[in-house]
Design a protein around this motif. Structure first.
Motif, PDB file in Angstrom:
ATOM      1  N   LEU A  94       4.799   1.725   8.431  1.00  8.16           N
ATOM      2  CA  LEU A  94       6.785   1.732   8.238  1.00  8.16           C
ATOM      3  C   LEU A  94       7.489   1.247   9.715  1.00  8.16           C
ATOM      4  N   LEU A  95       7.266   1.275  10.621  1.00  5.03           N
ATOM      5  CA  LEU A  95       7.763   0.792  11.358  1.00  5.03           C
ATOM      6  C   LEU A  95       7.781  -0.910  12.157  1.00  5.03           C
ATOM      7  N   VAL A 140       6.238   1.838   1.015  1.00  4.97           N
ATOM      8  CA  VAL A 140       6.545   2.952   0.622  1.00  4.97           C
ATOM      9  C   VAL A 140       6.854   3.358  -0.341  1.00  4.97           C
ATOM     10  N   MET A 141       5.538   3.347  -1.284  1.00  2.84           N
ATOM     11  CA  MET A 141       5.168   3.853  -2.287  1.00  2.84           C
ATOM     12  C   MET A 141       3.892   5.161  -1.975  1.00  2.84           C
ATOM     13  N   VAL A 142       3.149   4.897  -0.788  1.00  2.00           N
ATOM     14  CA  VAL A 142       2.217   5.938  -0.787  1.00  2.00           C
ATOM     15  C   VAL A 142       3.241   6.901  -0.042  1.00  2.00           C
ATOM     16  N   LEU A 143       4.773   6.909   0.347  1.00  2.00           N
ATOM     17  CA  LEU A 143       4.476   7.228   1.749  1.00  2.00           C
ATOM     18  C   LEU A 143       5.036   9.392   1.076  1.00  2.00           C
ATOM     19  N   PRO A 144       5.204   9.253  -0.186  1.00  2.00           N
ATOM     20  CA  PRO A 144       5.491  10.302  -0.499  1.00  2.00           C
ATOM     21  C   PRO A 144       4.412  11.154  -0.856  1.00  2.00           C
ATOM     22  N   VAL A 145       2.225  10.928  -0.638  1.00  4.80           N
ATOM     23  CA  VAL A 145       1.819  10.857  -0.871  1.00  4.80           C
ATOM     24  C   VAL A 145       1.499  11.033   0.524  1.00  4.80           C
ATOM     25  N   SER A 204      11.257  -5.986   7.279  1.00  6.88           N
ATOM     26  CA  SER A 204      10.466  -6.412   5.780  1.00  6.88           C
ATOM     27  C   SER A 204      11.811  -5.580   4.705  1.00  6.88           C
ATOM     28  N   TYR A 205      12.537  -3.823   5.775  1.00  9.98           N
ATOM     29  CA  TYR A 205      13.214  -3.402   4.661  1.00  9.98           C
ATOM     30  C   TYR A 205      14.608  -3.226   5.237  1.00  9.98           C
ATOM     31  N   LEU A 252      -6.091   5.210  -3.486  1.00 10.97           N
ATOM     32  CA  LEU A 252      -7.162   3.838  -3.591  1.00 10.97           C
ATOM     33  C   LEU A 252      -6.368   2.775  -3.370  1.00 10.97           C
ATOM     34  N   VAL A 253      -5.697   2.725  -4.539  1.00 13.49           N
ATOM     35  CA  VAL A 253      -4.863   1.120  -4.625  1.00 13.49           C
ATOM     36  C   VAL A 253      -3.626   0.648  -3.150  1.00 13.49           C
ATOM     37  N   ALA A 254      -3.679   1.704  -2.573  1.00  8.42           N
ATOM     38  CA  ALA A 254      -2.846   1.559  -1.301  1.00  8.42           C
ATOM     39  C   ALA A 254      -4.106   1.032  -0.315  1.00  8.42           C
TER      40      ALA A 254
END
Length: 142
Positions: free
Chosen positions: A114-115, A76-81, A120-121, A59-61
């Motif tokens: 991400l790409l 990045v935070m939601v990538l594992p999800v 930014s990364y 929800l937050v992402a």
């Protein structure tokens, strides 16, 4: 290219916001799985309380992706999800099921975004980084 990124962001947010919100406000029946392994994983996540954390993250992402707030961080935070959704939808539910289409879509949107924000990364991948305190310019002594 800007419109393509916006399109992917809208698709991704259109999946994440309702999927995350559905746990807190029932919008549609929550799929629990059709295979013994997928049902077991779902039950374990639900019983451990991690499912609430996953849904809050979605929800937050999703809101961050829609509004463009700290987007590289939230991607990045939601990538594992996204990876877990892909694994649950493909490996546990079945590679040739309708569920697998959603799994591939979620992971693909996350990776494409991400790409799109790769610049930014880039600083994270330097060969030799110099540690610095966030409140000053003085280097930290190793």
């Amino acid at each position: 290219m800007r419109y393509a990124v916006w399109f992917v962001r809208l698709i991704y947010a259109a999946w994440m916001i309702p999927a995350g919100l559905n746990h807190f406000i029932r919008l549609y029946p929550q799929p629990t799985g059709n295979e013994p392994l997928s049902i077991g994983v779902f039950t374990a996540l639900l019983d451990s309380g991690l499912f609430t954390f996953v849904k809050a993250t979605e929800l937050v992402a999703g809101i961050a992706v829609l509004l463009g707030i700290r987007l590289p961080l939230f991607l990045v935070m939601v990538l594992p999800v996204s990876f877990t959704v892909w694994y649950w939808d493909t490996e546990l539910q079945g590679w040739w099921t309708a569920s697998a289409i959603y799994g591939w879509s979620v992971l693909t949107c996350n990776v494409l975004l991400l790409l799109a924000y790769w610049d930014s990364y880039r600083p994270m991948f330097v060969r030799h980084a110099t540690p610095r305190w966030p409140w000053g310019q003085k280097e930290v002594q190793p």
